[in-house]
Design a protein around this motif. Structure first.
Motif, PDB file in Angstrom:
ATOM      1  N   ARG A   1       5.687  25.381 -16.793  1.00 52.78           N
ATOM      2  CA  ARG A   1       6.206  25.056 -15.465  1.00 52.78           C
ATOM      3  C   ARG A   1       7.730  24.983 -15.438  1.00 52.78           C
ATOM      4  O   ARG A   1       8.370  25.406 -14.482  1.00 52.78           O
ATOM      5  N   GLN A   2       8.339  24.418 -16.489  1.00 54.31           N
ATOM      6  CA  GLN A   2       9.793  24.326 -16.510  1.00 54.31           C
ATOM      7  C   GLN A   2      10.429  25.711 -16.434  1.00 54.31           C
ATOM      8  O   GLN A   2      11.435  25.904 -15.752  1.00 54.31           O
ATOM      9  N   ASP A   3       9.833  26.682 -17.143  1.00 52.85           N
ATOM     10  CA  ASP A   3      10.360  28.033 -17.098  1.00 52.85           C
ATOM     11  C   ASP A   3      10.136  28.673 -15.732  1.00 52.85           C
ATOM     12  O   ASP A   3      10.943  29.479 -15.281  1.00 52.85           O
ATOM     13  N   LYS A   4       9.026  28.312 -15.077  1.00 51.76           N
ATOM     14  CA  LYS A   4       8.765  28.857 -13.746  1.00 51.76           C
ATOM     15  C   LYS A   4       9.861  28.466 -12.771  1.00 51.76           C
ATOM     16  O   LYS A   4      10.228  29.244 -11.886  1.00 51.76           O
ATOM     17  N   TYR A   5      10.372  27.241 -12.895  1.00 47.42           N
ATOM     18  CA  TYR A   5      11.318  26.750 -11.901  1.00 47.42           C
ATOM     19  C   TYR A   5      12.761  26.724 -12.382  1.00 47.42           C
ATOM     20  O   TYR A   5      13.664  26.912 -11.583  1.00 47.42           O
ATOM     21  N   VAL A   6      12.998  26.490 -13.660  1.00 46.53           N
ATOM     22  CA  VAL A   6      14.381  26.349 -14.133  1.00 46.53           C
ATOM     23  C   VAL A   6      14.892  27.666 -14.715  1.00 46.53           C
ATOM     24  O   VAL A   6      15.880  28.226 -14.230  1.00 46.53           O
ATOM     25  N   ALA A   7      14.219  28.189 -15.752  1.00 47.19           N
ATOM     26  CA  ALA A   7      14.659  29.473 -16.319  1.00 47.19           C
ATOM     27  C   ALA A   7      14.509  30.594 -15.290  1.00 47.19           C
ATOM     28  O   ALA A   7      15.389  31.446 -15.157  1.00 47.19           O
ATOM     29  N   LYS A   8      13.423  30.579 -14.560  1.00 51.56           N
ATOM     30  CA  LYS A   8      13.215  31.612 -13.538  1.00 51.56           C
ATOM     31  C   LYS A   8      14.280  31.522 -12.453  1.00 51.56           C
ATOM     32  O   LYS A   8      14.811  32.541 -11.991  1.00 51.56           O
ATOM     33  N   ASN A   9      14.590  30.311 -12.036  1.00 47.24           N
ATOM     34  CA  ASN A   9      15.622  30.156 -11.009  1.00 47.24           C
ATOM     35  C   ASN A   9      16.983  30.619 -11.516  1.00 47.24           C
ATOM     36  O   ASN A   9      17.768  31.213 -10.773  1.00 47.24           O
ATOM     37  N   PHE A  10      17.267  30.344 -12.796  1.00 45.10           N
ATOM     38  CA  PHE A  10      18.507  30.832 -13.401  1.00 45.10           C
ATOM     39  C   PHE A  10      18.581  32.358 -13.322  1.00 45.10           C
ATOM     40  O   PHE A  10      19.621  32.929 -12.963  1.00 45.10           O
TER      41      PHE A  10
END
Length: 425
Positions: A354-363
């Motif tokens: 989930r962190q990658d869905k929202y943080v890395a993906k948003n980056f």
């Protein structure tokens, strides 16, 4: 709330399993309203960009805007559950739109307001798209995404056809400020869909999912997460090459709009017409080809379609450097992106946590996207300095697209490997 009859009708269109009808209905409505709202703004943004006479500098300010807003967004994701931060984020954007409508109503053709609007719409688009598909990847598993994302995409395309149509029909009747208000109203309606979808989010007794452990809720956290994973780094490269090529083509298109059309209405008509044609072709692709292409060639093959089209279209523009070929290239690229490459890109994030869905993906969807814009701007300025025409600029697309093609195939293999691994949170 959709009736059981409506759910039965949906099952005849796409393979829907028990319990998927209602969330699919609201996801489609959400995407339709969101893209109708955005595509009303898109031609307005470009006309306002031309109004400033400083399109190149606006790309630089857009990157600065992304650098400022990205860590704020990451902090918001870290501190609040998704059922809170998603509707609040959209409500904030609605308020922004109403402020811009008031400025255009009171100030008219004001360079500062036009510049701020161009930067805001460009940054806003990347954030809402990132949030929407991150939300979808929370709602649906990988196997569901393969079956359902196509229909969700079709409804988004219908909104993307309606949006520029409204801009063309209404720009002389209600002017720019009225169209911005209409966009805000539709975005507000999309928030109602979010409320309907929240109950379908997977529940979990572990607070780690509701309060993700993000070590530093800022841009650097997105960088670290991306660099730690070869999979995320490959996605980053794919997005970067896509954006560089898109920006090169965008500047050629805006050059045509500025040189061939000299008033606000005709420029809006020209730019909105490109959006209309692109989305109509996208709808055809989504209805008849998207699902088949992903089933036949997999995620990697679907990702490779767009660079192949760019190679073919760029070669054509090099050989026949005229506006008609440029418009055809722009229209087919957009259709291929939304109809095949984008669903495949979003499916990549169903195999990350989930962190990658929202943080890395948003980056990636914000900073990397904007970095690609700057790289594309740099190539465009280099072309102008060397007195390149449209054909020579098109030639720059070819080596980029070959590397882009290889990354698409690589990502397909990596996604397939991860999909076989145990599920991630």
């Amino acid at each position: 709330m959709p009736s059981s009859r409506a759910a039965a009708a949906l099952r005849r269109v796409v393979q829907i399993e028990e319990g998927e009808g209602r969330p699919l209905f609201w996801a489609c409505a959400f995407h339709f309203l969101l893209l109708t709202s955005y595509f009303i703004l898109r031609p307005l943004r470009d006309v306002k960009g031309l109004e400033t006479r400083g399109l190149n500098s606006l790309f630089f300010f857009t990157l600065l805007g992304t650098l400022v807003t990205n860590p704020i967004f990451a902090t918001f994701v870290a501190r609040f559950p998704r059922r809170v931060f998603i509707p609040v984020t959209f409500q904030f954007f609605v308020t922004n739109l109403l402020v811009f409508a008031l400025l255009f109503w009171k100030l008219g053709a004001n360079v500062a307001a036009a510049s701020a609007f161009f930067v805001w719409v460009t940054v806003y688009n990347l954030f809402v798209v990132s949030v929407f598909w991150g939300f979808m990847s929370d709602l649906f598993r990988t196997d569901q995404a393969k079956r359902l994302y196509g229909l969700i995409g079709i409804w988004g395309t219908l909104g993307a056809i309606l949006g520029p149509s409204l801009s063309k029909w209404l720009v002389e009747r209600i002017d720019f400020h009225g169209l911005v208000v209409l966009s805000a109203v539709l975005l507000q309606a999309s928030i109602l869909c979010i409320g309907r979808l929240v109950p379908f989010l997977p529940s979990t007794p572990t607070p780690r999912i509701l309060k993700p452990k993000i070590s530093a809720a800022n841009l650097l956290d997105g960088v670290r997460r991306t660099l730690r994973s070869s999979f995320l780094t490959s996605i980053c490269g794919y997005v970067l090459l896509f954006t560089v090529s898109s920006t090169l083509i965008y500047f050629q298109k805006m050059g045509v709009a500025e040189s061939a059309f000299h008033d606000k209405k005709s420029q809006t008509d020209f730019l909105a017409s490109i959006d209309q044609k692109s989305q109509i072709l996208t709808l055809i692709v989504q209805c008849f080809l998207t699902g088949r292409i992903i089933r036949w060639v997999g995620v990697g093959g679907a990702l490779a379609v767009l660079p192949v089209i760019t190679i073919i279209g760029g070669t054509g523009l090099w050989l026949v450097p005229i506006a008609t070929v440029l418009v055809v290239l722009e229209v087919t690229r957009r259709a291929a992106d939304i109809g095949t490459a984008k669903p495949a890109r979003e499916a990549l994030f169903t195999v990350v946590d989930r962190q990658d869905k929202y943080v890395a993906k948003n980056f990636m969807d914000t900073f990397v996207y904007r970095l690609g814009d700057l790289a594309g701007l740099g190539l465009d300025l280099l072309g102008k300095a060397l007195k390149f025409g449209m054909g020579e600029v098109a030639l720059l697309l070819l080596p980029l697209s070959i590397a882009w093609f290889g990354l698409g195939l690589l990502l397909g293999r990596q996604q397939a490997t991860r999909a076989k691994a145990p599920p991630v949170d």
